[in-house]
Design a protein around this motif. Structure first.
Motif, PDB file in Angstrom:
ATOM      1  N   PRO A  45      -4.927  -2.886   1.804  1.00  0.00           N
ATOM      2  CA  PRO A  45      -3.650  -3.548   1.152  1.00  0.00           C
ATOM      3  C   PRO A  45      -3.920  -4.191   0.048  1.00  0.00           C
ATOM      4  CG  PRO A  45      -3.552  -3.120   3.447  1.00  0.00           C
ATOM      5  CD  PRO A  45      -4.924  -3.244   3.235  1.00  0.00           C
ATOM      6  N   HIS A  51       4.707  -0.396   3.331  1.00  0.00           N
ATOM      7  CA  HIS A  51       3.932   0.602   3.163  1.00  0.00           C
ATOM      8  C   HIS A  51       4.975   1.643   2.328  1.00  0.00           C
ATOM      9  CE1 HIS A  51       2.255   4.538   3.931  1.00  0.00           C
ATOM     10  NE2 HIS A  51       1.154   4.027   4.574  1.00  0.00           N
ATOM     11  N   ILE A  53       4.610  -3.816   9.688  1.00  0.00           N
ATOM     12  CA  ILE A  53       4.670  -2.764   8.523  1.00  0.00           C
ATOM     13  C   ILE A  53       6.260  -2.457   8.294  1.00  0.00           C
ATOM     14  CG2 ILE A  53       3.725  -0.684   7.708  1.00  0.00           C
ATOM     15  CD1 ILE A  53       1.525  -1.045  10.063  1.00  0.00           C
ATOM     16  N   TRP A  97      -8.323  -2.177   6.204  1.00  0.00           N
ATOM     17  CA  TRP A  97      -7.020  -2.801   6.280  1.00  0.00           C
ATOM     18  C   TRP A  97      -6.932  -4.052   7.281  1.00  0.00           C
ATOM     19  CZ3 TRP A  97      -1.878  -0.013   5.905  1.00  0.00           C
ATOM     20  CH2 TRP A  97      -0.680  -0.734   6.423  1.00  0.00           C
ATOM     21  N   ILE A 129       2.704   8.270   5.194  1.00  0.00           N
ATOM     22  CA  ILE A 129       1.852   7.611   6.176  1.00  0.00           C
ATOM     23  C   ILE A 129       0.864   8.550   6.812  1.00  0.00           C
ATOM     24  CG2 ILE A 129       2.037   6.546   8.365  1.00  0.00           C
ATOM     25  CD1 ILE A 129       5.166   6.287   7.901  1.00  0.00           C
ATOM     26  N   THR A 139       0.804  -1.285  -0.086  1.00  0.00           N
ATOM     27  CA  THR A 139       0.050  -0.068  -0.112  1.00  0.00           C
ATOM     28  C   THR A 139       0.976   1.227   0.000  1.00  0.00           C
ATOM     29  OG1 THR A 139      -2.152   1.107   1.133  1.00  0.00           O
ATOM     30  CG2 THR A 139       0.001   0.458   2.577  1.00  0.00           C
ATOM     31  N   THR A 180      -1.348   6.758   2.502  1.00  0.00           N
ATOM     32  CA  THR A 180      -2.405   6.581   3.547  1.00  0.00           C
ATOM     33  C   THR A 180      -3.090   8.018   4.004  1.00  0.00           C
ATOM     34  OG1 THR A 180      -1.087   5.826   5.361  1.00  0.00           O
ATOM     35  CG2 THR A 180      -2.373   4.200   4.405  1.00  0.00           C
ATOM     36  N   PHE A 211       8.023   0.333   6.188  1.00  0.00           N
ATOM     37  CA  PHE A 211       7.661   1.494   5.771  1.00  0.00           C
ATOM     38  C   PHE A 211       8.966   2.116   4.845  1.00  0.00           C
ATOM     39  CE2 PHE A 211       5.681   1.792   9.786  1.00  0.00           C
ATOM     40  CZ  PHE A 211       4.528   2.173   9.445  1.00  0.00           C
TER      41      PHE A 211
END
Length: 202
Positions: free
Chosen positions: A181, A52, A82, A40, A56, A5, A8, A84
Motif C-alpha cells: 500500500p 482499498h 481496511i 502489505w 478485492i 491501494t 489486489t 473498502f
C-alpha cells in the motif's frame, strides 16, 4: 498512518503472467496472495488504516460461502483497519459476509465499507477516493485516487492510479514491492512528479 491501494484481485488466476494490462509474474494465485500479504504487512502496522479502492478478489465458488470464507481468511491476515470502496468485481454478498464476520481491533472495526467513494484531506489537498477514475475537470487542490485500470494511467494530472499494478509508482524514488500500500508521502510525491511530467508535455 493511512495508506492506499486497489485491485489486489486475490485468487484471480486469469491475471497471472506477463501482460500489458496487469503484469503479475506468479505461477499460482497462492504465490501472488502471499506476496501481497507479505509486502502489505511489511509496511502497514495493525493500528494503521488502509483505503482499498476496489476489486478485492476474484474468486467464485458454489456455494459462494466457500469463496467468501477464503477471501476473509486472507483479509484477516492483513494488518490495519481496511476501508473498502466497492469495485466492479466486489459483490454485495462479499461485503455483507465480511461485515457479518467483522472484528474489533484496538476499539475499531477491522473492516468498513463504502459503495461509491470517500473524501480524505491531508496536506492542504482533498483526495477523492473512488474505484473508477473520475474526470474532475479543472480543479484546484483536488486529486482523484483510483484503481480499476491496472497497468494504465489516465493522462490527466489530477488522477493518480494507486492500484497494485499501477505504472505511476514509477514516479517514486524507489521501487515499491508488489502489493505494498502507498503512504501519504508516496501519494504526494506521485502527485508532484505527475504534475511536473504533465507540464513538460504541455
Amino acid at each position: 498512518m493511512i495508506f492506499f491501494t486497489a485491485d489486489t484481485h486475490f485468487f484471480h488466476e486469469q491475471l497471472l503472467g506477463i501482460s500489458e494490462f496487469a503484469p503479475r509474474p506468479f505461477l499460482t494465485v497462492e504465490d501472488m496472495n502471499e506476496e501481497i500479504i507479505r509486502n502489505w504487512n511489511n509496511r502497514v502496522k495493525p493500528t494503521d488504516t488502509v483505503y482499498h479502492l476496489g476489486d478485492i478478489a476474484l474468486y467464485f465458488t458454489h456455494p459462494a460461502k466457500l469463496s467468501n470464507e477464503a477471501v476473509l481468511a486472507v483479509l484477516r491476515r492483513l494488518n490495519g483497519h481496511i476501508v473498502f470502496i466497492k469495485g466492479n468485481h466486489d459483490s454485495r454478498d462479499l461485503f455483507k459476509y465480511l461485515d457479518k464476520h467483522n472484528e474489533m481491533i484496538e476499539g475499531k472495526p477491522k473492516f468498513s465499507f463504502h459503495d461509491v467513494g470517500v473524501i480524505v484531506k491531508f496536506n492542504h489537498r482533498q483526495y477523492y477516493l473512488t474505484h473508477y477514475p473520475m474526470m474532475l475537470g479543472i480543479v484546484k487542490q483536488i486529486i482523484n485516487l483510483h484503481g480499476h485500470i491496472h497497468h494504465y494511467a489516465v493522462p490527466v494530472r489530477e488522477n493518480i492510479n494507486v492500484g497494485v499494478d499501477s505504472p505511476e509508482t514509477d514516479y517514486l524514488s524507489e521501487k515499491v514491492p508488489f502489493g505494498t500500500p502507498l503512504s501519504t508521502a508516496d501519494i504526494e510525491l506521485m502527485v508532484e512528479r505527475k504534475f511536473d511530467d504533465y507540464n513538460k508535455r504541455h
